[in-house]
Scaffold this motif. Structure first.
Motif, PDB file in Angstrom:
ATOM      1  N   LEU A  93       0.812  -1.328   0.015  1.00  0.00           N
ATOM      2  CA  LEU A  93      -0.078  -0.060   0.186  1.00  0.00           C
ATOM      3  C   LEU A  93       0.895   1.009   0.248  1.00  0.00           C
ATOM      4  O   LEU A  93       0.433   2.371  -0.781  1.00  0.00           O
ATOM      5  CB  LEU A  93      -0.915   0.158   1.426  1.00  0.00           C
ATOM      6  N   LEU A  94       1.900   1.154   0.796  1.00  0.00           N
ATOM      7  CA  LEU A  94       2.957   2.559   0.800  1.00  0.00           C
ATOM      8  C   LEU A  94       3.514   2.351  -0.576  1.00  0.00           C
ATOM      9  O   LEU A  94       3.559   3.711  -0.922  1.00  0.00           O
ATOM     10  CB  LEU A  94       3.892   1.975   1.996  1.00  0.00           C
ATOM     11  N   LYS A  95       3.743   1.546  -1.276  1.00  0.00           N
ATOM     12  CA  LYS A  95       4.444   1.481  -2.565  1.00  0.00           C
ATOM     13  C   LYS A  95       3.557   2.219  -3.458  1.00  0.00           C
ATOM     14  O   LYS A  95       3.993   2.897  -4.438  1.00  0.00           O
ATOM     15  CB  LYS A  95       4.920   0.063  -2.883  1.00  0.00           C
ATOM     16  N   THR A  96       2.473   1.772  -3.640  1.00  0.00           N
ATOM     17  CA  THR A  96       1.298   1.969  -4.707  1.00  0.00           C
ATOM     18  C   THR A  96       0.804   3.423  -4.360  1.00  0.00           C
ATOM     19  O   THR A  96       0.438   4.118  -5.038  1.00  0.00           O
ATOM     20  CB  THR A  96       0.249   1.227  -4.837  1.00  0.00           C
ATOM     21  N   GLY A  97       0.150   3.434  -3.249  1.00  0.00           N
ATOM     22  CA  GLY A  97      -0.329   4.776  -2.726  1.00  0.00           C
ATOM     23  C   GLY A  97      -1.580   5.105  -3.179  1.00  0.00           C
ATOM     24  O   GLY A  97      -2.219   6.116  -2.935  1.00  0.00           O
ATOM     25  N   LYS A  98      -2.460   3.910  -3.659  1.00  0.00           N
ATOM     26  CA  LYS A  98      -3.653   3.975  -4.069  1.00  0.00           C
ATOM     27  C   LYS A  98      -4.259   2.854  -3.567  1.00  0.00           C
ATOM     28  O   LYS A  98      -3.742   1.961  -3.413  1.00  0.00           O
ATOM     29  CB  LYS A  98      -3.732   3.888  -5.439  1.00  0.00           C
ATOM     30  N   PHE A  99      -5.653   2.774  -3.328  1.00  0.00           N
ATOM     31  CA  PHE A  99      -6.376   1.545  -2.891  1.00  0.00           C
ATOM     32  C   PHE A  99      -7.919   1.739  -3.277  1.00  0.00           C
ATOM     33  O   PHE A  99      -8.335   2.917  -3.363  1.00  0.00           O
ATOM     34  CB  PHE A  99      -6.091   1.215  -1.467  1.00  0.00           C
ATOM     35  N   LYS A 100      -8.731   0.772  -3.148  1.00  0.00           N
ATOM     36  CA  LYS A 100     -10.297   0.947  -3.276  1.00  0.00           C
ATOM     37  C   LYS A 100     -10.755   0.291  -1.795  1.00  0.00           C
ATOM     38  O   LYS A 100     -10.213  -0.561  -1.398  1.00  0.00           O
ATOM     39  CB  LYS A 100     -10.572  -0.149  -4.295  1.00  0.00           C
ATOM     40  N   ALA A 101     -11.631   0.827  -1.222  1.00  0.00           N
ATOM     41  CA  ALA A 101     -12.175   0.453  -0.043  1.00  0.00           C
ATOM     42  C   ALA A 101     -13.466   0.144  -0.104  1.00  0.00           C
ATOM     43  O   ALA A 101     -14.375   0.864  -0.982  1.00  0.00           O
ATOM     44  CB  ALA A 101     -11.863   1.794   0.996  1.00  0.00           C
ATOM     45  N   GLN A 102     -14.004  -0.974   0.605  1.00  0.00           N
ATOM     46  CA  GLN A 102     -15.296  -1.335   0.484  1.00  0.00           C
ATOM     47  C   GLN A 102     -15.883  -1.869   1.808  1.00  0.00           C
ATOM     48  O   GLN A 102     -15.227  -2.674   2.504  1.00  0.00           O
ATOM     49  CB  GLN A 102     -15.487  -2.661  -0.581  1.00  0.00           C
ATOM     50  N   ALA A 103     -17.176  -1.308   2.254  1.00  0.00           N
ATOM     51  CA  ALA A 103     -17.408  -1.828   3.494  1.00  0.00           C
ATOM     52  C   ALA A 103     -19.025  -1.984   3.045  1.00  0.00           C
ATOM     53  O   ALA A 103     -19.658  -1.680   2.252  1.00  0.00           O
ATOM     54  CB  ALA A 103     -17.294  -0.907   4.706  1.00  0.00           C
ATOM     55  N   SER A 104     -19.843  -2.485   4.190  1.00  0.00           N
ATOM     56  CA  SER A 104     -21.077  -2.514   4.173  1.00  0.00           C
ATOM     57  C   SER A 104     -21.975  -1.977   5.231  1.00  0.00           C
ATOM     58  O   SER A 104     -21.393  -1.927   6.301  1.00  0.00           O
ATOM     59  CB  SER A 104     -21.665  -3.929   4.124  1.00  0.00           C
ATOM     60  N   ASN A 106     -25.907  -1.582   6.519  1.00  0.00           N
ATOM     61  CA  ASN A 106     -27.411  -1.804   6.457  1.00  0.00           C
ATOM     62  C   ASN A 106     -27.567  -2.874   5.224  1.00  0.00           C
ATOM     63  O   ASN A 106     -28.596  -2.834   4.527  1.00  0.00           O
ATOM     64  CB  ASN A 106     -28.182  -0.834   6.478  1.00  0.00           C
ATOM     65  N   GLY A 107     -26.521  -3.688   5.101  1.00  0.00           N
ATOM     66  CA  GLY A 107     -26.519  -4.664   4.049  1.00  0.00           C
ATOM     67  C   GLY A 107     -26.263  -4.055   2.441  1.00  0.00           C
ATOM     68  O   GLY A 107     -26.451  -4.703   1.781  1.00  0.00           O
ATOM     69  N   VAL A 108     -25.922  -2.903   2.541  1.00  0.00           N
ATOM     70  CA  VAL A 108     -25.562  -1.915   1.217  1.00  0.00           C
ATOM     71  C   VAL A 108     -24.043  -1.658   1.257  1.00  0.00           C
ATOM     72  O   VAL A 108     -23.526  -1.132   1.918  1.00  0.00           O
ATOM     73  CB  VAL A 108     -26.459  -0.953   1.102  1.00  0.00           C
ATOM     74  N   ASP A 109     -23.574  -2.061  -0.025  1.00  0.00           N
ATOM     75  CA  ASP A 109     -22.248  -1.893  -0.207  1.00  0.00           C
ATOM     76  C   ASP A 109     -21.701  -0.353  -0.339  1.00  0.00           C
ATOM     77  O   ASP A 109     -22.318   0.375  -1.224  1.00  0.00           O
ATOM     78  CB  ASP A 109     -21.774  -2.679  -1.488  1.00  0.00           C
ATOM     79  N   ALA A 110     -20.708   0.050   0.293  1.00  0.00           N
ATOM     80  CA  ALA A 110     -20.345   1.462  -0.056  1.00  0.00           C
ATOM     81  C   ALA A 110     -18.776   1.324  -0.570  1.00  0.00           C
ATOM     82  O   ALA A 110     -18.018   0.673   0.363  1.00  0.00           O
ATOM     83  CB  ALA A 110     -20.040   2.277   1.295  1.00  0.00           C
ATOM     84  N   ILE A 111     -18.528   1.772  -1.766  1.00  0.00           N
ATOM     85  CA  ILE A 111     -17.369   1.557  -2.371  1.00  0.00           C
ATOM     86  C   ILE A 111     -16.832   2.991  -2.813  1.00  0.00           C
ATOM     87  O   ILE A 111     -17.589   3.797  -3.425  1.00  0.00           O
ATOM     88  CB  ILE A 111     -17.285   0.596  -3.414  1.00  0.00           C
ATOM     89  N   PHE A 112     -15.358   3.125  -2.454  1.00  0.00           N
ATOM     90  CA  PHE A 112     -14.986   4.464  -3.042  1.00  0.00           C
ATOM     91  C   PHE A 112     -13.301   4.207  -3.311  1.00  0.00           C
ATOM     92  O   PHE A 112     -12.803   3.112  -2.662  1.00  0.00           O
ATOM     93  CB  PHE A 112     -15.124   5.629  -2.050  1.00  0.00           C
ATOM     94  N   THR A 113     -12.555   4.986  -4.080  1.00  0.00           N
ATOM     95  CA  THR A 113     -11.210   4.913  -4.225  1.00  0.00           C
ATOM     96  C   THR A 113     -10.520   5.931  -3.766  1.00  0.00           C
ATOM     97  O   THR A 113     -11.020   6.887  -3.499  1.00  0.00           O
ATOM     98  CB  THR A 113     -11.124   4.815  -5.777  1.00  0.00           C
ATOM     99  N   VAL A 114      -9.196   5.691  -3.409  1.00  0.00           N
ATOM    100  CA  VAL A 114      -8.242   6.550  -2.729  1.00  0.00           C
ATOM    101  C   VAL A 114      -7.136   6.786  -3.475  1.00  0.00           C
ATOM    102  O   VAL A 114      -6.607   5.859  -3.966  1.00  0.00           O
ATOM    103  CB  VAL A 114      -7.731   6.233  -1.282  1.00  0.00           C
ATOM    104  N   ASP A 115      -6.690   7.935  -4.166  1.00  0.00           N
ATOM    105  CA  ASP A 115      -5.838   8.199  -5.138  1.00  0.00           C
ATOM    106  C   ASP A 115      -4.305   8.610  -4.486  1.00  0.00           C
ATOM    107  O   ASP A 115      -3.512   8.891  -5.145  1.00  0.00           O
ATOM    108  CB  ASP A 115      -6.206   9.137  -6.195  1.00  0.00           C
ATOM    109  N   SER A 116      -4.420   8.836  -3.230  1.00  0.00           N
ATOM    110  CA  SER A 116      -3.029   9.430  -2.388  1.00  0.00           C
ATOM    111  C   SER A 116      -3.366   9.079  -1.203  1.00  0.00           C
ATOM    112  O   SER A 116      -4.482   9.106  -0.518  1.00  0.00           O
ATOM    113  CB  SER A 116      -2.776  10.885  -2.883  1.00  0.00           C
ATOM    114  N   LEU A 117      -2.266   8.949  -0.533  1.00  0.00           N
ATOM    115  CA  LEU A 117      -2.388   8.737   1.138  1.00  0.00           C
ATOM    116  C   LEU A 117      -1.027   9.094   1.732  1.00  0.00           C
ATOM    117  O   LEU A 117       0.066   9.214   1.186  1.00  0.00           O
ATOM    118  CB  LEU A 117      -2.598   7.299   1.757  1.00  0.00           C
ATOM    119  N   GLU A 118      -1.184   9.525   3.038  1.00  0.00           N
ATOM    120  CA  GLU A 118       0.105   9.976   3.826  1.00  0.00           C
ATOM    121  C   GLU A 118       0.197   9.222   4.965  1.00  0.00           C
ATOM    122  O   GLU A 118      -0.744   8.917   5.840  1.00  0.00           O
ATOM    123  CB  GLU A 118      -0.159  11.226   4.187  1.00  0.00           C
TER     124      GLU A 118
END
Length: 262
Positions: A93-104, A106-118
């Motif tokens: 993760l530190l090498k790429t600095g990007k990821f997709k996050a997914q959680a639920s 009330n049974g509904v998926d919430a998905i978003f992407t992160v393009d940078s991190l510190e």
């Protein structure tokens, strides 16, 4: 951002693809996305308060990892994720600095992407400071209202994993005319998109609903040490459908009476 979120759905294996019973996602004009900052902050706040476990996907890496939100800093327009549950994943993760996050929620998926991190560190533990997402894929607008049950009834949920004929036991958390959410006591050797067979719900009146279930959510709960299972009905017969409709009408009435009393 939109291009990145499109890729979320093309990377999934056949077992993880959206069920054919659901409408295709229209990425050009899609009410399934939250884009208002207040909506985004509210949903992330709920996921944090519930201790929701996020599945973290890194581009080019087959394995997924897990994390949770530690804090939300709206004034800084950022949020802080806990260190991944894997040292190898942390380094990737530190090498790429990007990821997709997914959680639920009330049974509904919430998905978003992160393009940078510190990267940060506190008391020897690492964390990731990331920008608040500009949009979250969250198809909360259901064709059928889900009725919460955990505070109304304690209704068991039974199912069977075909491989090995493994029984599953849990309790319903919510129900609608299209599906259910339940807390089960153990992890399942299956994924989103798989089908649980021989599902049954014994109702308070002594009747029973029988069906198969297409899995749409599998998320561990840090609070209860259980797994949230959400899914859509499949192969539900007409008799079970009528029992389901009667039960939902009764549960809705009880919920309305309780809300008025409060």
């Amino acid at each position: 951002m939109l291009k990145s979120i499109k890729q979320l759905f093309t990377r999934e294996s056949p077992k993880q693809t959206v069920s054919s019973q659901e409408p295709d996602v229209d990425f050009n004009s899609n009410p399934r996305f939250l884009r208002k900052p207040t909506q985004i902050s509210h949903l992330l706040g709920q996921l944090k308060e519930e201790g929701s476990l996020f599945t973290i996907f890194i581009d080019g890496v087959e394995e997924s990892f897990a994390s949770t939100i530690l804090t939300i800093r709206s004034e800084e327009h950022c949020l802080v994720f806990d260190e991944l549950n894997s040292k190898a994943g942390h380094e990737l993760l530190l090498k790429t600095g990007k990821f997709k996050a997914q959680a639920s929620h009330n049974g509904v998926d919430a998905i978003f992407t992160v393009d940078s991190l510190e990267k940060g560190e506190s008391k020897g533990l690492a964390y990731y400071k990331v920008p608040l997402p500009d949009e979250i894929y969250y198809p909360q607008r259901r064709g059928a209202r889900r009725i919460p049950l955990s505070t109304i009834h304690s209704i068991p949920f039974h199912a069977t994993i075909t491989a090995g004929n493994t029984p599953i036991l849990g309790h319903l958390q919510n129900i609608s005319s299209t599906g259910i959410g339940a807390l089960i006591s153990s992890r399942l050797p299956c994924r989103r998109g798989d089908i649980l067979q021989n599902c049954r719900i014994p109702l308070p009146d002594g009747s029973q609903i029988n069906f198969d279930l297409t899995i749409r959510a599998l998320n561990s709960s840090q609070i209860s040490q259980k797994v949230y299972l959400g899914g859509f009905f499949k192969n539900i017969d007409s008799g079970s459908r009528k029992k389901l409709e009667r039960f939902i009408i009764k549960a809705e009435r009880e919920q309305i009476k309780r809300e008025k009393a409060e």
